[in-house]
Design an enzyme around this catalytic site. Structure first.
Site, PDB file in Angstrom:
ATOM      1  CG  HIS A   4      -2.014   1.242   1.406  1.00 53.57           C
ATOM      2  ND1 HIS A   4      -1.781   2.755   1.615  1.00 53.57           N
ATOM      3  CD2 HIS A   4      -3.040   1.312   1.005  1.00 53.57           C
ATOM      4  CE1 HIS A   4      -2.726   2.909   1.709  1.00 53.57           C
ATOM      5  NE2 HIS A   4      -3.818   2.700   1.067  1.00 53.57           N
ATOM      6  CD  GLU A  33      -5.154   1.662  -3.083  1.00 56.99           C
ATOM      7  OE1 GLU A  33      -6.096   1.825  -2.649  1.00 56.99           O
ATOM      8  OE2 GLU A  33      -4.044   2.111  -2.404  1.00 56.99           O
TER       9      GLU A  33
HETATM   10  P1  PGA Z   1      -9.397   6.061   0.796  1.00 59.63           P
HETATM   11  O1  PGA Z   1      -8.174   4.779   0.577  1.00 59.63           O
HETATM   12  O2  PGA Z   1     -10.828   5.276  -0.482  1.00 59.63           O
HETATM   13  O3  PGA Z   1      -9.874   6.500   2.294  1.00 59.63           O
HETATM   14  O4  PGA Z   1      -8.898   7.111  -0.616  1.00 59.63           O
HETATM   15  C1  PGA Z   1      -8.294   4.085  -0.178  1.00 59.63           C
HETATM   16  C2  PGA Z   1      -7.068   3.272   0.033  1.00 59.63           C
HETATM   17  O5  PGA Z   1      -6.243   4.009   0.574  1.00 59.63           O
HETATM   18  O6  PGA Z   1      -6.743   2.332  -0.378  1.00 59.63           O
END
Ligand code: PGA
Length: 253
Positions: free
Chosen positions: A96, A168
């Protein structure tokens, strides 16, 4: 090939055991019988066992947010893949952006973690994505390619069925600023082609999730994109109602 959409809740450092149990009690009735979507909850490590017990008998799976690549040993504060399996995990998030940025995880670490999970029968959710600076410098695809190449090192076509990738964009995480469906699709299409080159036809089974401010009012449009196979949801996964709404839009997409 049709991939079953996967919606994963990343609770990050939120919720006590009692709060995790209360979430399950509120959430499970809302998604009972929801077909055509797979749902995963990733609580903090302290709530894994209790949440796993609360999810027993449901179709909702349990995930960790991190793992150590070693099997056991003198690694104070760390948790091994077999320990996650022991408390009922089916998945674990690795790489992540918060772990990459705040705890110095590199692609080689992420790949080692993914391999350890696969060797233990768990499914890694491998995260990657560009920063705002990288996007503005027009480096999005080259950054994502390098992260994919490094974070999937040593994985083989035989692992593809158990592998999940999450795109992401760092600038969209926790900011309320979501990638437009078209912007996300551009990168998802690139990732899909990369996986095909890396794993051949086996790569078709890998689900590529979108993460970054996914919520009830934008989930359906994102999930309607051909190469967006689900979502990794932070803020909007903390309340049963909003995460259930996201899961329902995936079932419809
Ligand atoms: P968020 O986080 O939906 O709060 O933007 C997503 C993540 O970090 O996996």
């Amino acid at each position: 090939m049709s991939r079953i959409p996967l919606l994963a809740a990343n609770w990050k450092m939120h919720k006590t055991v009692a709060e995790a149990r209360a979430f399950a009690a509120g959430f499970l009735p809302q998604v009972a019988g929801l077909a055509g979507v797979e749902i995963v909850l990733a609580p903090p490590a302290t709530a894994l066992q209790a949440l796993g017990e609360a999810l027993a008998g449901s179709a909702v799976a349990l995930s960790a947010q991190n793992v150590n690549a070693e099997a056991s040993g003198a690694f104070t504060g760390e948790v091994a893949a077999a320990m996650l399996a022991d408390v009922g995990c089916r998945y674990a998030i690795v790489g992540h952006s918060e772990r990459r940025t705040l705890y110095g995880e590199r692609d080689t670490d992420v790949a080692a973690k993914a391999r350890a999970l696969l060797a233990t029968g768990l499914r890694p959710i491998v995260c990657l994505g560009e920063t705002l600076e990288e996007r503005e410098a027009d480096r999005t695809l080259s950054v994502c390619e390098a992260q994919l190449d490094g974070s999937l090192a040593g994985l083989e076509a035989g692992h593809a069925e158990d592998l999940v990738v999450a795109y992401e964009p760092v600038w969209a995480i926790g900011t309320g600023r979501t990638a437009t469906p078209e912007t996300a699709q551009e990168v998802h299409g690139f990732i899909r082609r990369f996986l095909g080159q890396r794993f051949g036809s086996a790569g078709d089974s890998i689900r590529v999730l979108y993460g970054g401010s996914m919520k009830p009012d934008n989930a359906a449009d994102l999930l309607a994109q051909p190469d967006i196979d689900g979502g990794l949801v932070g803020g909007a996964s903390l309340e049963p109602e909003s995460f259930a709404m996201v899961c329902r839009s995936a079932a419809k997409a």
